[in-house]
Design an enzyme around this catalytic site. Structure first.
Site, PDB file in Angstrom:
ATOM      1  N   ASP A   9       0.859  -1.170   0.000  1.00  0.00           N
ATOM      2  CA  ASP A   9       0.000   0.000   0.000  1.00  0.00           C
ATOM      3  C   ASP A   9       0.903   1.229   0.000  1.00  0.00           C
ATOM      4  O   ASP A   9       2.065   1.152   0.426  1.00  0.00           O
ATOM      5  CB  ASP A   9      -0.893  -0.032   1.239  1.00  0.00           C
ATOM      6  CG  ASP A   9      -1.730   1.215   1.378  1.00  0.00           C
ATOM      7  OD1 ASP A   9      -2.521   1.500   0.470  1.00  0.00           O
ATOM      8  OD2 ASP A   9      -1.574   1.914   2.402  1.00  0.00           O
ATOM      9  N   TYR A  11      -0.116   5.065   0.815  1.00  0.00           N
ATOM     10  CA  TYR A  11      -0.305   6.147   1.786  1.00  0.00           C
ATOM     11  C   TYR A  11      -0.424   5.600   3.204  1.00  0.00           C
ATOM     12  O   TYR A  11      -1.311   4.801   3.509  1.00  0.00           O
ATOM     13  CB  TYR A  11      -1.536   6.967   1.404  1.00  0.00           C
ATOM     14  CG  TYR A  11      -1.369   7.612   0.058  1.00  0.00           C
ATOM     15  CD1 TYR A  11      -0.432   8.620  -0.140  1.00  0.00           C
ATOM     16  CD2 TYR A  11      -2.109   7.186  -1.042  1.00  0.00           C
ATOM     17  CE1 TYR A  11      -0.244   9.203  -1.390  1.00  0.00           C
ATOM     18  CE2 TYR A  11      -1.936   7.764  -2.290  1.00  0.00           C
ATOM     19  CZ  TYR A  11      -0.999   8.768  -2.455  1.00  0.00           C
ATOM     20  OH  TYR A  11      -0.813   9.338  -3.696  1.00  0.00           O
ATOM     21  N   SER A 122      -2.489   0.716  -4.766  1.00  0.00           N
ATOM     22  CA  SER A 122      -3.014   1.831  -3.979  1.00  0.00           C
ATOM     23  C   SER A 122      -4.335   2.353  -4.505  1.00  0.00           C
ATOM     24  O   SER A 122      -4.634   2.267  -5.699  1.00  0.00           O
ATOM     25  CB  SER A 122      -1.984   2.971  -3.989  1.00  0.00           C
ATOM     26  OG  SER A 122      -2.493   4.137  -3.371  1.00  0.00           O
ATOM     27  N   ASN A 123      -5.107   2.950  -3.583  1.00  0.00           N
ATOM     28  CA  ASN A 123      -6.286   3.723  -3.965  1.00  0.00           C
ATOM     29  C   ASN A 123      -5.916   4.974  -4.750  1.00  0.00           C
ATOM     30  O   ASN A 123      -6.759   5.557  -5.424  1.00  0.00           O
ATOM     31  CB  ASN A 123      -7.059   4.159  -2.714  1.00  0.00           C
ATOM     32  CG  ASN A 123      -7.939   3.064  -2.142  1.00  0.00           C
ATOM     33  OD1 ASN A 123      -8.264   2.092  -2.819  1.00  0.00           O
ATOM     34  ND2 ASN A 123      -8.331   3.216  -0.891  1.00  0.00           N
TER      35      ASN A 123
END
Length: 228
Positions: A9, A11, A122-123
Site C-alpha cells: 500500500d 499512503y 493503492s487507492n
C-alpha cells in the site's frame, strides 16, 4: 511456496500521510495551523478513507484526488480553519511531495537485491502516485505502481487485489502484501495473500473475518518475512 512478489500500500505504508500537515505547520505563514496540525492530519486521513469506502459501497466512484480534497475540507472545518484557502492549497500541494518513512529505501533495495518483484497497489490515482514515487526517489526500486483507477473501485474490493496476479502472473500465496491499514491487510489475507500489517500506532486488531499474518511496528522486518 516462497514469496516472489512484495506488494505495498502507498499512503501511510510507504509514505507518511501526516507529513503534509506537519510541514505546513512548520512554515511561518501557517501559524494558525500549528496547534491543530496533528488533529487535522488525523481527521484528513480518516475522512479520506471513509469517503473511499462509502463511494465503493454506493457505486459513486471518483478518483482519489477528489476524495483527498473532500477529506481535507472536512478536516479544515473540524479544526476551525475552513476559510483559509491559501492554507488549503498549500496542504494539497504538499500531498504531492509526501516523505517516505526513513526505512523505506533500504528495505526496498534489499528486496530488489534478492531478486523479488516489488510494486505499489493503492487507492491513489496514477498521477498522485507518480508524484509521490518521484518525490521520494523510489522509482528504481519498484517494478510497477498499480492504481485502483484501472478497475474503478476502491479497496478492499477483490477486483483491486486481482490486479497483482494480472500484472505479475503469480498465485496469491506467492505474494507478501504489506499495508498500514489493518482492514486492508485483513482483506488481503482473506483474498489469499500472505500479509503484514504495519501497525505504527499500536492500534487494536480490527474485528473482521480475517487477520493479518504478521504485525510489525515498521517496515524494517519485511525483507526477513519475504525470505531475504
Amino acid at each position: 511456496m516462497p514469496i516472489t512478489t512484495c506488494i505495498f500500500d502507498a499512503y501511510g505504508t510507504l509514505f507518511d500521510v501526516a507529513a503534509a500537515a506537519r510541514q505546513a505547520a512548520d512554515e511561518p505563514e501557517n501559524a494558525a495551523l500549528r496547534p491543530h496540525w496533528q488533529a487535522l492530519a488525523s481527521h484528513w486521513r480518516l475522512k479520506q478513507l471513509q469517503y473511499s469506502w462509502l463511494r465503493a459501497i454506493t457505486g459513486a466512484h471518483t478518483d482519489f484526488w477528489q476524495v483527498t480534497g473532500e477529506g481535507l475540507d472536512w478536516a479544515l472545518e473540524a479544526v476551525g480553519l475552513a476559510g483559509d484557502a491559501v492554507l488549503r492549497q498549500r496542504l494539497l500541494d504538499l500531498y504531492w511531495q509526501l516523505q517516505a518513512y526513513p526505512e523505506v529505501p533500504a528495505m526496498l533495495r534489499a528486496l530488489k537485491g534478492a531478486g523479488l518483484e516489488t510494486a505499489i497497489l493503492s487507492n491513489g490515482s496514477p498521477d498522485m502516485l507518480d508524484g509521490a514515487v518521484r518525490s521520494a526517489g523510489l522509482g528504481d526500486v519498484l517494478d510497477d505502481v498499480l492504481s485502483v483507477e484501472s478497475v474503478g473501485i476502491f479497496k478492499p474490493d477483490r477486483r483491486v487485489y486481482d490486479l497483482v496476479g494480472q500484472r505479475f502472473g503469480c498465485p496469491p500465496e506467492a505474494v507478501l502484501f504489506v499495508s498500514s491499514n489493518g482492514w486492508d491487510a485483513a482483506a488481503a489475507a482473506g483474498y489469499g495473500f500472505r500479509t503484514a500489517w504495519v501497525n505504527r500506532a499500536g492500534e487494536p486488531v480490527d474485528r473482521l473475518p480475517w487477520t493479518p499474518d504478521h504485525i510489525l511496528s515498521d517496515l524494517t522486518g519485511i525483507p526477513e518475512l519475504a525470505g531475504v
